[in-house]
Scaffold this motif. Structure first.
Motif: not given
Length: 426
Positions: A114-126
């Motif tokens: 899947s190719q998901l265009r996004f405005d923001s990506l945040t996170g860590k680990g799982e």
């Protein structure tokens, strides 16, 4: 004292009548515009439910959408309700195309393709959160579901190096940067956390903080090679492509589940098309690559040791498309050689056509082969006066498939060809 004639006196009713007229007009306006507004909403809802089903046999079916799932689509037409099995559907589109939007420049690719265009990506680990104005995730992502994120667009001349980096065998996460010289490089380590505009990255037992603005992309290490299975493609208005194995239409939203258990929800108004036909086709460009070689020629020993790798078969974007997706990749053989991949589960046939490029006037005779393990299952000749050779070969899933281009020309002149969008069918 002037007399007052009570009989001739009448209440001055004109102002009161005027007020009543204004009141009636106001009420009428409210009712009118309210009805128009409700009518517009009803019309919009009706438009959202009107779809066109393009069948594999070439026919179309227009109707009001009643039910949509990965198994079938049910519509109401002038002749009554009809249910069309997924195996007979090519695409489903809204009768009224959604308004176009400017797609986000960043794209996240998951292990299921899947190719998901996004405005923001945040996170860590799982636990990773991805946000978009066109769709939403209904549960956080795990790092086990992520392959890479392209954070910004790049020039066309970097597409080859970018694909080469993604094709490398890796043993750790990585950050992809552009050197001052303009070359791409990948720095191995551990992606610890992404927050706002910063990336925390573990490198040589140190934790580094880096601005996302300095990065071209990020890659996540997966211990096992992702296996992409054929799936229905849901294409959203922002250019995202969801490889879907479960679809459920509820309250004008499409609930999606991908093979790697990515869960999403998309308003029906934000869907460009649903490609049911892709569940029956895979692209060689997205299959597991096992190796590539290039044949030597007479003067090879006098060239740089790195020269062979520069001429190995590689995928390039089809000149007829601006979409860099797997469906629009041609396999370029600059010189005779081989390209080997593992056939995905469930496929039974390879189709492509081998075309000469337009470079040079001399054309060498070429031998084209498809091998399954060590057995030649297709062999054909591209004569000097031919420009195209169609390829069809029956294959078995999970087997080692090798595409071969051979030539007897000692100089290897006139041997450059492309396998056009090679695909694997069920």
């Amino acid at each position: 004292m002037p007399s007052f004639n009570y009989r001739s006196w009448r209440p001055q009713s004109r102002p009161h009548a005027a007020f009543r007229s204004i009141g009636l007009m106001a009420i009428a306006s409210v009712l009118f515009f309210g009805l128009v507004g409700n009518s517009s909403k009803a019309s919009l809802k009706a438009n959202l439910q009107q779809v066109r089903i393009s069948k594999i046999d070439g026919s179309n079916l227009d109707g009001e959408l009643l039910e949509l799932s990965q198994a079938s689509v049910r519509v109401r037409t002038g002749d009554g309700e009809q249910s069309v099995p997924a195996s007979e559907i090519g695409t489903v589109k809204l009768a009224s195309p959604p308004a176009s939007v400017k797609p986000p420049v960043s794209v996240l690719v998951t292990v299921d393709g899947s190719q998901l265009r996004f405005d923001s990506l945040t996170g860590k680990g799982e636990e990773w959160t991805v946000e978009s104005a066109s769709w939403k995730l209904t549960s956080p992502l795990s790092s086990k579901q992520l392959v890479y994120a392209q954070l910004k667009p790049f020039e066309a001349n970097l597409e080859g190096p970018w694909r080469d980096i993604l094709a490398e065998t890796i043993t750790s996460d990585g950050l992809i940067l552009t050197r001052p010289s303009g070359e791409l490089t990948r720095v191995g380590g551990t992606i610890v956390e992404v927050r706002q505009s910063q990336v925390a990255f573990g490198f040589d037992d140190q934790k580094l903080e880096m601005s996302i603005e300095k990065l071209l992309g990020m890659t996540w290490f997966q211990p096992t090679q992702p296996r992409i299975t054929p799936a229905i493609e849901v294409v959203t208005v922002d250019g995202s492509i969801w490889n879907s194995t479960r679809l459920d239409w509820k309250n004008d939203r499409l609930e999606i589940e991908t093979p790697s258990k990515v869960l999403g929800s998309v308003p029906l108004a934000n869907i460009l098309e649903i490609r049911f036909g892709t569940a029956n086709v895979r692209w060689v460009s997205s299959a597991e690559k096992l190796g590539a070689t290039v044949d030597e020629w007479g003067n090879w020993k006098f060239l740089s040791p790195s020269t062979p790798s520069a001429f190995q078969p590689r995928f390039v974007r089809a000149t007829s498309s601006r979409d860099p997706g797997a469906a629009n990749q041609d396999l370029l053989f600059s010189l005779p050689g081989t390209y080997t991949f593992r056939a995905p589960e469930g496929v039974a046939r390879l189709e492509s056509r081998v075309e000469r490029t337009q470079r040079g006037d001399f054309r060498a005779e070429l031998q084209i082969e498809v091998r399954q393990d060590s057995e030649v299952i297709y062999s054909g000749t591209l004569a000097p006066d031919q420009t195209v050779l169609s390829i069809q070969a029956a294959i078995a899933s999970e087997k080692r498939i090798t595409l071969v281009v051979k030539s007897r020309s000692p100089s290897q002149t006139g041997t450059e060809v492309q396998w056009k969008q090679p695909r694997l069918l069920r």
